[in-house]
Write a protein that holds these residues in place. Structure first.
Motif, PDB file in Angstrom:
ATOM      1  N   ASN A 154       0.958  -0.778  -0.034  1.00 34.57           N
ATOM      2  CA  ASN A 154       0.311   0.234   0.187  1.00 34.57           C
ATOM      3  C   ASN A 154       0.842   1.019  -0.054  1.00 34.57           C
ATOM      4  O   ASN A 154       1.795   1.681   0.934  1.00 34.57           O
ATOM      5  CB  ASN A 154      -0.573   0.351   1.118  1.00 34.57           C
ATOM      6  CG  ASN A 154      -1.869   1.119   0.886  1.00 34.57           C
ATOM      7  OD1 ASN A 154      -1.877   2.161   0.451  1.00 34.57           O
ATOM      8  ND2 ASN A 154      -2.599   0.676   2.132  1.00 34.57           N
ATOM      9  N   ARG A 155       1.113   1.936  -1.194  1.00 33.90           N
ATOM     10  CA  ARG A 155       1.884   3.209  -1.208  1.00 33.90           C
ATOM     11  C   ARG A 155       1.112   4.262  -0.452  1.00 33.90           C
ATOM     12  O   ARG A 155       1.785   5.127  -0.209  1.00 33.90           O
ATOM     13  CB  ARG A 155       1.720   3.280  -2.470  1.00 33.90           C
ATOM     14  CG  ARG A 155       3.213   2.329  -3.525  1.00 33.90           C
ATOM     15  CD  ARG A 155       3.926   1.889  -2.892  1.00 33.90           C
ATOM     16  NE  ARG A 155       5.034   1.452  -3.180  1.00 33.90           N
ATOM     17  CZ  ARG A 155       5.221   0.255  -3.086  1.00 33.90           C
ATOM     18  NH1 ARG A 155       4.570  -0.363  -1.877  1.00 33.90           N
ATOM     19  NH2 ARG A 155       6.230  -0.678  -4.290  1.00 33.90           N
ATOM     20  N   HIS A 156       0.132   4.095   0.513  1.00 35.60           N
ATOM     21  CA  HIS A 156      -0.197   5.206   0.689  1.00 35.60           C
ATOM     22  C   HIS A 156       0.389   5.475   2.498  1.00 35.60           C
ATOM     23  O   HIS A 156      -0.051   6.855   3.210  1.00 35.60           O
ATOM     24  CB  HIS A 156      -2.061   5.124   1.553  1.00 35.60           C
ATOM     25  CG  HIS A 156      -2.929   5.209  -0.449  1.00 35.60           C
ATOM     26  ND1 HIS A 156      -3.591   3.751  -0.587  1.00 35.60           N
ATOM     27  CD2 HIS A 156      -3.353   5.900  -0.472  1.00 35.60           C
ATOM     28  CE1 HIS A 156      -4.142   4.248  -1.656  1.00 35.60           C
ATOM     29  NE2 HIS A 156      -3.801   5.775  -2.514  1.00 35.60           N
ATOM     30  N   THR A 157       0.863   4.531   2.798  1.00 36.02           N
ATOM     31  CA  THR A 157       1.250   4.759   3.674  1.00 36.02           C
ATOM     32  C   THR A 157       2.162   4.743   4.596  1.00 36.02           C
ATOM     33  O   THR A 157       2.511   5.730   5.953  1.00 36.02           O
ATOM     34  CB  THR A 157       1.992   2.857   4.500  1.00 36.02           C
ATOM     35  OG1 THR A 157       2.843   2.327   3.832  1.00 36.02           O
ATOM     36  CG2 THR A 157       0.619   1.460   4.365  1.00 36.02           C
ATOM     37  N   PRO A 158       3.176   6.139   4.097  1.00 34.36           N
ATOM     38  CA  PRO A 158       4.041   6.903   4.414  1.00 34.36           C
ATOM     39  C   PRO A 158       3.148   8.586   4.748  1.00 34.36           C
ATOM     40  O   PRO A 158       3.678   9.279   6.383  1.00 34.36           O
ATOM     41  CB  PRO A 158       4.896   7.033   3.702  1.00 34.36           C
ATOM     42  CG  PRO A 158       4.964   5.957   2.506  1.00 34.36           C
ATOM     43  CD  PRO A 158       3.628   5.543   2.180  1.00 34.36           C
ATOM     44  N   VAL A 159       1.951   8.025   4.807  1.00 33.39           N
ATOM     45  CA  VAL A 159       1.354   9.118   4.801  1.00 33.39           C
ATOM     46  C   VAL A 159       0.215   9.748   5.688  1.00 33.39           C
ATOM     47  O   VAL A 159      -0.473   8.639   5.992  1.00 33.39           O
ATOM     48  CB  VAL A 159       0.607  10.432   3.392  1.00 33.39           C
ATOM     49  CG1 VAL A 159       0.076  11.196   3.372  1.00 33.39           C
ATOM     50  CG2 VAL A 159       1.398   9.960   1.868  1.00 33.39           C
ATOM     51  N   PRO A 160       0.519  10.494   7.020  1.00 28.99           N
ATOM     52  CA  PRO A 160      -0.134  10.057   8.389  1.00 28.99           C
ATOM     53  C   PRO A 160      -2.316   9.805   7.608  1.00 28.99           C
ATOM     54  O   PRO A 160      -2.251   9.000   8.331  1.00 28.99           O
ATOM     55  CB  PRO A 160      -0.028  11.583   9.054  1.00 28.99           C
ATOM     56  CG  PRO A 160       0.833  11.926   8.355  1.00 28.99           C
ATOM     57  CD  PRO A 160       1.454  11.272   7.140  1.00 28.99           C
ATOM     58  N   ASP A 161      -2.287  11.531   7.059  1.00 26.93           N
ATOM     59  CA  ASP A 161      -4.060  10.747   6.580  1.00 26.93           C
ATOM     60  C   ASP A 161      -4.373   9.865   5.812  1.00 26.93           C
ATOM     61  O   ASP A 161      -5.682   9.181   6.060  1.00 26.93           O
ATOM     62  CB  ASP A 161      -4.701  12.528   6.543  1.00 26.93           C
ATOM     63  CG  ASP A 161      -4.318  12.511   4.857  1.00 26.93           C
ATOM     64  OD1 ASP A 161      -2.675  12.486   4.529  1.00 26.93           O
ATOM     65  OD2 ASP A 161      -5.590  12.169   3.697  1.00 26.93           O
ATOM     66  N   MET A 162      -3.841   9.116   4.924  1.00 25.96           N
ATOM     67  CA  MET A 162      -3.617   7.944   4.227  1.00 25.96           C
ATOM     68  C   MET A 162      -2.993   6.843   4.614  1.00 25.96           C
ATOM     69  O   MET A 162      -3.279   5.366   4.091  1.00 25.96           O
ATOM     70  CB  MET A 162      -2.910   8.364   3.198  1.00 25.96           C
ATOM     71  CG  MET A 162      -3.094   9.734   2.196  1.00 25.96           C
ATOM     72  SD  MET A 162      -2.156   9.520   0.352  1.00 25.96           S
ATOM     73  CE  MET A 162      -2.615  11.248  -0.016  1.00 25.96           C
ATOM     74  N   ARG A 163      -2.898   6.649   5.982  1.00 25.90           N
ATOM     75  CA  ARG A 163      -2.495   5.994   6.799  1.00 25.90           C
ATOM     76  C   ARG A 163      -2.327   4.113   6.139  1.00 25.90           C
ATOM     77  O   ARG A 163      -1.755   2.984   6.305  1.00 25.90           O
ATOM     78  CB  ARG A 163      -1.846   5.579   8.055  1.00 25.90           C
ATOM     79  CG  ARG A 163      -1.770   4.551   9.009  1.00 25.90           C
ATOM     80  CD  ARG A 163       0.322   4.568   8.341  1.00 25.90           C
ATOM     81  NE  ARG A 163       0.691   3.529   9.055  1.00 25.90           N
ATOM     82  CZ  ARG A 163       0.353   2.622   9.027  1.00 25.90           C
ATOM     83  NH1 ARG A 163       0.117   1.647   7.824  1.00 25.90           N
ATOM     84  NH2 ARG A 163       0.861   1.340   9.313  1.00 25.90           N
ATOM     85  N   TYR A 164      -4.142   4.354   5.669  1.00 26.43           N
ATOM     86  CA  TYR A 164      -4.666   2.652   5.952  1.00 26.43           C
ATOM     87  C   TYR A 164      -5.769   2.836   4.773  1.00 26.43           C
ATOM     88  O   TYR A 164      -6.811   2.159   4.071  1.00 26.43           O
ATOM     89  CB  TYR A 164      -5.875   2.009   7.293  1.00 26.43           C
ATOM     90  CG  TYR A 164      -5.022   2.353   8.705  1.00 26.43           C
ATOM     91  CD1 TYR A 164      -4.301   1.441   8.301  1.00 26.43           C
ATOM     92  CD2 TYR A 164      -4.524   3.508   8.972  1.00 26.43           C
ATOM     93  CE1 TYR A 164      -3.373   0.829   9.562  1.00 26.43           C
ATOM     94  CE2 TYR A 164      -3.693   3.278  10.715  1.00 26.43           C
ATOM     95  CZ  TYR A 164      -3.530   2.032  10.615  1.00 26.43           C
ATOM     96  OH  TYR A 164      -2.758   1.613  11.640  1.00 26.43           O
ATOM     97  N   ALA A 165      -5.788   4.002   3.887  1.00 24.97           N
ATOM     98  CA  ALA A 165      -6.249   4.458   2.408  1.00 24.97           C
ATOM     99  C   ALA A 165      -6.525   2.766   1.620  1.00 24.97           C
ATOM    100  O   ALA A 165      -5.140   2.328   1.831  1.00 24.97           O
ATOM    101  CB  ALA A 165      -5.535   5.189   2.085  1.00 24.97           C
ATOM    102  N   MET A 166      -6.997   3.287   0.510  1.00 28.05           N
ATOM    103  CA  MET A 166      -7.053   2.214  -0.739  1.00 28.05           C
ATOM    104  C   MET A 166      -7.067   2.318  -2.118  1.00 28.05           C
ATOM    105  O   MET A 166      -8.077   3.097  -1.735  1.00 28.05           O
ATOM    106  CB  MET A 166      -7.881   1.125  -0.014  1.00 28.05           C
ATOM    107  CG  MET A 166      -9.573   0.941  -0.324  1.00 28.05           C
ATOM    108  SD  MET A 166     -10.159  -0.556  -0.337  1.00 28.05           S
ATOM    109  CE  MET A 166     -12.493   0.084   0.508  1.00 28.05           C
ATOM    110  N   ASP A 167      -6.533   2.280  -3.407  1.00 28.11           N
ATOM    111  CA  ASP A 167      -6.977   3.063  -4.292  1.00 28.11           C
ATOM    112  C   ASP A 167      -7.387   1.572  -4.624  1.00 28.11           C
ATOM    113  O   ASP A 167      -7.149   0.755  -5.080  1.00 28.11           O
ATOM    114  CB  ASP A 167      -6.126   3.672  -4.655  1.00 28.11           C
ATOM    115  CG  ASP A 167      -5.086   4.554  -4.754  1.00 28.11           C
ATOM    116  OD1 ASP A 167      -5.750   5.108  -4.236  1.00 28.11           O
ATOM    117  OD2 ASP A 167      -4.036   4.458  -4.730  1.00 28.11           O
ATOM    118  N   VAL A 168      -8.776   1.178  -5.590  1.00 26.05           N
ATOM    119  CA  VAL A 168      -9.909   0.551  -6.506  1.00 26.05           C
ATOM    120  C   VAL A 168     -10.154   0.666  -7.698  1.00 26.05           C
ATOM    121  O   VAL A 168      -9.860   1.975  -7.609  1.00 26.05           O
ATOM    122  CB  VAL A 168     -10.580  -0.208  -5.345  1.00 26.05           C
ATOM    123  CG1 VAL A 168     -10.351  -0.769  -3.703  1.00 26.05           C
ATOM    124  CG2 VAL A 168     -11.762   0.971  -5.276  1.00 26.05           C
TER     125      VAL A 168
END
Ligand SMILES: [Zn+2]
Length: 326
Positions: A154-168
């Motif tokens: 998950n390439r979002h994980t470095p960013v605090p607000d995107m820590r658990y985000a997903m792209d679908v």
């Protein structure tokens, strides 16, 4: 044929820190002279020409912006060669970037890579159990390109607000589009209805950000068109990259799970139509921290999940309670 005619001016031994540093500075400056001179035959064959190498350098620099200062640098022994690692503060990535230059035993440059210096933003929410009753924010089958808790998934994980985000995305056969993929309309996800993942009140709407031409993301307007929903549990859902003008709910409006809120688009920092979803602890993503989002009643690669977090490479689809009784 091409490689045979090359005269490689390799260093014939591991580069010194000073030599590797000079090369890194060229990469950050977008210069090719030194990198081309040092490139291994394999790397030259891969990029073709010096201008091809510039393409690789530019791709490596990506959208990092300018290097502000060097935080650490080191030479690391690696089987069959050496790595130069340089962590820098850069203008466009708050948590710093790592540049890695790989050299073979002859001291020739074989690869260059960048990655966030911090792969997973620190979080205190790892044990968080989602309080809101969440369903997937769409019907039909969607493919999780980035999802999960680790950077590799998950390439979002470095960013605090995107820590658990997903792209679908929607994938059919070999890809996400028909035709040549130059128009948003070519993409299966484009215009698909997006649904409220849970009951709540709409607290933020952006609806006037233009949709991008595919593969021309728009820096500076991260999520583009977006909707933020306050679930009343201290949890806030954000849906991003929505189609311009498609948001059909208003700030202050009370909505229920499954209600359409927008259509899938390609606005903001998005290369093609897809959905970005994240759960946060604050309505304002600029100060929010991401929360794990456990969705209920869905299929992941054909297996029923009563409650869980979608993972990279899964095909996921909402499964209604009625369908479960069949
Ligand atoms: Zn995303």
């Amino acid at each position: 044929m091409f490689a045979v005619t090359l005269i490689s001016v390799a260093l014939a031994q591991a580069p010194s820190l000073k030599e590797a540093r000079a090369l890194a500075e060229d990469v950050y400056a977008g210069r090719t002279t030194l990198a081309w001179r040092t490139s291994s035959p394999a790397l030259r064959a891969q990029v073709g020409t010096e201008s091809g190498l510039l393409g690789l350098i530019n791709a490596t620099r990506g959208s990092l912006g300018a290097e502000v200062r060097v935080i650490t640098e080191a030479m690391v022994e690696k089987s069959g060669g050496t790595l130069y690692r340089r962590v820098s503060a850069v203008t466009n990535w708050a948590r710093g970037m790592e540049l890695e230059l790989a050299f073979d035993a002859n001291g020739s440059l074989t690869a260059m890579v960048t990655r966030p210096a911090v792969k997973e933003a620190p979080t205190v929410s790892g044990l968080h159990k989602t309080q809101a009753e969440l369903r997937l924010p769409f019907d039909g089958a969607w493919f999780v390109l980035w999802g999960g808790r680790k950077y590799d998934d998950n390439r979002h994980t470095p960013v605090p607000d995107m820590r658990y985000a997903m792209d679908v995305f929607i994938v059919k056969g070999p890809g996400t589009f028909t035709g040549d993929g130059t128009k948003n309309e070519d993409y299966y996800a484009w215009g698909q209805p997006l649904l409220a993942p849970g009951d709540g009140v709409v607290v933020e709407v952006v609806n006037d950000s233009p949709d991008n031409v595919p593969n021309q993301p728009r820096p500076g307007v991260l999520y583009g068109n977006s909707v933020v929903i306050d679930h009343g549990t201290g949890e806030f859902s954000l849906l991003g990259h929505l189609q311009k003008g498609s948001v059909s709910v208003k700030v202050g409006q009370r909505i229920v799970a499954g209600q359409q809120v927008a259509r899938c688009g390609n606005s903001g920092m998005s290369t093609e139509p897809h959905v970005h979803y994240q759960l946060m602890d604050d309505a304002n993503w600029k100060r929010a921290h991401g929360l794990p989002a456990q969705f209920q009643n869905f299929l992941a690669n054909g297996r029923y999940v009563e409650r869980g977090e979608p993972m990279r490479s899964q095909v996921i689809s909402h499964r209604s309670i009625e369908a479960r009784r069949d």
